[in-house]
Design a protein around this motif. Structure first.
Motif, PDB file in Angstrom:
ATOM      1  N   LEU A 102      31.061  15.035  48.578  1.00  0.00           N
ATOM      2  CA  LEU A 102      29.691  15.519  48.762  1.00  0.00           C
ATOM      3  C   LEU A 102      29.636  16.833  49.527  1.00  0.00           C
ATOM      4  O   LEU A 102      28.908  17.755  49.151  1.00  0.00           O
ATOM      5  CB  LEU A 102      28.861  14.456  49.486  1.00  0.00           C
ATOM      6  CG  LEU A 102      28.345  13.295  48.634  1.00  0.00           C
ATOM      7  CD1 LEU A 102      27.626  12.294  49.519  1.00  0.00           C
ATOM      8  CD2 LEU A 102      27.433  13.804  47.536  1.00  0.00           C
ATOM      9  N   SER A 103      30.389  16.934  50.605  1.00  0.00           N
ATOM     10  CA  SER A 103      30.330  18.138  51.444  1.00  0.00           C
ATOM     11  C   SER A 103      30.918  19.358  50.738  1.00  0.00           C
ATOM     12  O   SER A 103      30.717  20.491  51.190  1.00  0.00           O
ATOM     13  CB  SER A 103      31.073  17.895  52.759  1.00  0.00           C
ATOM     14  OG  SER A 103      32.448  17.648  52.519  1.00  0.00           O
ATOM     15  N   LEU A 104      31.631  19.161  49.644  1.00  0.00           N
ATOM     16  CA  LEU A 104      32.241  20.270  48.912  1.00  0.00           C
ATOM     17  C   LEU A 104      31.334  20.787  47.800  1.00  0.00           C
ATOM     18  O   LEU A 104      31.658  21.780  47.152  1.00  0.00           O
ATOM     19  CB  LEU A 104      33.582  19.834  48.306  1.00  0.00           C
ATOM     20  CG  LEU A 104      34.602  19.214  49.278  1.00  0.00           C
ATOM     21  CD1 LEU A 104      35.885  18.845  48.535  1.00  0.00           C
ATOM     22  CD2 LEU A 104      34.908  20.162  50.425  1.00  0.00           C
ATOM     23  N   MET A 105      30.207  20.123  47.589  1.00  0.00           N
ATOM     24  CA  MET A 105      29.300  20.505  46.518  1.00  0.00           C
ATOM     25  C   MET A 105      28.167  21.361  47.059  1.00  0.00           C
ATOM     26  O   MET A 105      27.839  21.326  48.244  1.00  0.00           O
ATOM     27  CB  MET A 105      28.756  19.246  45.839  1.00  0.00           C
ATOM     28  CG  MET A 105      29.848  18.368  45.227  1.00  0.00           C
ATOM     29  SD  MET A 105      29.269  16.719  44.785  1.00  0.00           S
ATOM     30  CE  MET A 105      28.005  17.098  43.594  1.00  0.00           C
ATOM     31  N   SER A 106      27.565  22.124  46.172  1.00  0.00           N
ATOM     32  CA  SER A 106      26.434  22.963  46.572  1.00  0.00           C
ATOM     33  C   SER A 106      25.215  22.083  46.854  1.00  0.00           C
ATOM     34  O   SER A 106      25.156  20.916  46.442  1.00  0.00           O
ATOM     35  CB  SER A 106      26.104  23.956  45.463  1.00  0.00           C
ATOM     36  OG  SER A 106      25.592  23.278  44.318  1.00  0.00           O
ATOM     37  N   VAL A 107      24.236  22.652  47.541  1.00  0.00           N
ATOM     38  CA  VAL A 107      23.021  21.911  47.856  1.00  0.00           C
ATOM     39  C   VAL A 107      22.310  21.473  46.577  1.00  0.00           C
ATOM     40  O   VAL A 107      21.811  20.340  46.478  1.00  0.00           O
ATOM     41  CB  VAL A 107      22.078  22.773  48.721  1.00  0.00           C
ATOM     42  CG1 VAL A 107      20.736  22.073  48.917  1.00  0.00           C
ATOM     43  CG2 VAL A 107      22.722  23.072  50.076  1.00  0.00           C
ATOM     44  N   SER A 108      22.267  22.337  45.580  1.00  0.00           N
ATOM     45  CA  SER A 108      21.607  21.985  44.319  1.00  0.00           C
ATOM     46  C   SER A 108      22.358  20.863  43.604  1.00  0.00           C
ATOM     47  O   SER A 108      21.737  19.959  43.024  1.00  0.00           O
ATOM     48  CB  SER A 108      21.500  23.213  43.407  1.00  0.00           C
ATOM     49  OG  SER A 108      22.792  23.721  43.088  1.00  0.00           O
ATOM     50  N   PRO A 124      35.467  19.590  43.079  1.00  0.00           N
ATOM     51  CA  PRO A 124      34.347  18.815  42.547  1.00  0.00           C
ATOM     52  C   PRO A 124      33.185  19.701  42.112  1.00  0.00           C
ATOM     53  O   PRO A 124      32.889  20.719  42.725  1.00  0.00           O
ATOM     54  CB  PRO A 124      33.952  17.928  43.727  1.00  0.00           C
ATOM     55  CG  PRO A 124      34.321  18.750  44.921  1.00  0.00           C
ATOM     56  CD  PRO A 124      35.562  19.503  44.530  1.00  0.00           C
ATOM     57  N   ALA A 125      32.527  19.286  41.056  1.00  0.00           N
ATOM     58  CA  ALA A 125      31.275  19.897  40.611  1.00  0.00           C
ATOM     59  C   ALA A 125      30.476  18.805  39.925  1.00  0.00           C
ATOM     60  O   ALA A 125      31.053  17.861  39.373  1.00  0.00           O
ATOM     61  CB  ALA A 125      31.533  21.056  39.651  1.00  0.00           C
ATOM     62  N   LEU A 176      22.772  15.083  42.064  1.00  0.00           N
ATOM     63  CA  LEU A 176      23.528  13.842  42.183  1.00  0.00           C
ATOM     64  C   LEU A 176      22.667  12.730  42.774  1.00  0.00           C
ATOM     65  O   LEU A 176      22.694  11.585  42.306  1.00  0.00           O
ATOM     66  CB  LEU A 176      24.759  14.069  43.057  1.00  0.00           C
ATOM     67  CG  LEU A 176      25.631  12.846  43.392  1.00  0.00           C
ATOM     68  CD1 LEU A 176      26.164  12.207  42.118  1.00  0.00           C
ATOM     69  CD2 LEU A 176      26.781  13.263  44.296  1.00  0.00           C
ATOM     70  N   ALA A 177      21.870  13.059  43.783  1.00  0.00           N
ATOM     71  CA  ALA A 177      21.049  12.053  44.458  1.00  0.00           C
ATOM     72  C   ALA A 177      19.951  11.488  43.561  1.00  0.00           C
ATOM     73  O   ALA A 177      19.399  10.426  43.843  1.00  0.00           O
ATOM     74  CB  ALA A 177      20.430  12.651  45.714  1.00  0.00           C
ATOM     75  N   GLY A 178      19.642  12.180  42.463  1.00  0.00           N
ATOM     76  CA  GLY A 178      18.562  11.737  41.588  1.00  0.00           C
ATOM     77  C   GLY A 178      18.996  10.912  40.402  1.00  0.00           C
ATOM     78  O   GLY A 178      18.155  10.510  39.592  1.00  0.00           O
TER      79      GLY A 178
END
Length: 238
Positions: free
Chosen positions: A189-195, A155-156, A200-202
């Motif tokens: 979600l846990s496989l994605m970077s913090v950025s 995922p990205a 995504l959350a926005g």
């Protein structure tokens, strides 16, 4: 991109059956086949903003969180009208659990190099769709009858799109088959970077695209294809 999915088409038909019975008492029974999720005594039909209360859910072996292809019965007393309809599960055809999106090592990924023959429509749901943060894709493949192994990975998040890769391990053969695959996007979600998680959350809307290996039979060539997976209200928005 090659026109991905005109090489093979299997239409999976869900039945809609109406049966009128017991006219002397002015009652009618309706039967609906479709995908439903279970929440307590409620049935939530896929791609619909409604629910039905079915008291026999537990006796049918179903519990909260289950998702299945099933036949639902609606009993209507025509004097009382549809608001007094009684709903129940008539038959469970198959359970439809959602697998996790996962991270595979390069070594493991190389074992999942089987190409697909395409995708096909799953009744009136389409060939790909996202519902309640579940990515669905109905694939077509050729095998020898052995159960294939499918994985969704890599995922990205780019712009407003969650990018996924579908991998397959299929025993070679000439037998055509199709299968509806479902994957839990929350597990990505846990496989994605913090950025990426922050981006995504926005977003108000979540879109997905899926990459896969595709065998073009006329050209006798394997391509990497990319398809639109679906969109929904972003369940990860903060």
């Amino acid at each position: 991109m090659k026109k991905l999915f005109n090489s093979f088409s299997l239409m999976l038909m869900l039945l809609f059956t109406v049966a009128a019975c017991d006219d002397a008492n002015n009652t009618t029974e309706y039967y609906f086949d479709g995908i439903y999720s279970v929440r307590g005594e409620m049935l939530l039909p896929e791609q619909e903003d409604t629910f039905y209360v079915a008291p026999n859910i537990k006796s049918m072996g179903l519990s909260t969180g289950d998702r299945a292809l099933m036949r639902v019965r609606c009993f209507v007393d025509n004097v009382l009208g549809p608001r007094a309809a009684q709903w129940s599960v008539d038959r469970v055809y198959s359970m439809l659990p959602a697998a996790d999106v996962e991270r595979l090592s390069l070594e493991d990924s190389l074992q999942y190099d089987s190409p697909l023959a395409g995708i096909t429509s799953f009744a009136n749901y389409g060939s790909t769709w996202v519902w309640n943060a579940i990515q669905n894709i109905c694939v077509v493949y050729y095998g020898n009858g052995t159960e294939p192994d499918f994985r969704m990975t890599a995922p990205a998040f780019v712009n407003d799109t969650l990018c996924l890769t579908l991998l397959a391990k299929i025993e070679d053969g000439e037998k055509p088959a199709s299968q509806l695959l479902s994957f839990d996007l929350a597990s990505a979600l846990s496989l994605m970077s913090v950025s990426e998680q922050g981006l995504l959350a926005g977003k108000d809307t979540l879109r997905t695209k899926v990459m896969m290996r595709y065998y073009d039979a006329p050209a006798d060539t394997v391509y990497t294809a990319e398809i639109f997976g679906g969109k929904c209200v972003n369940p990860f928005r903060k």
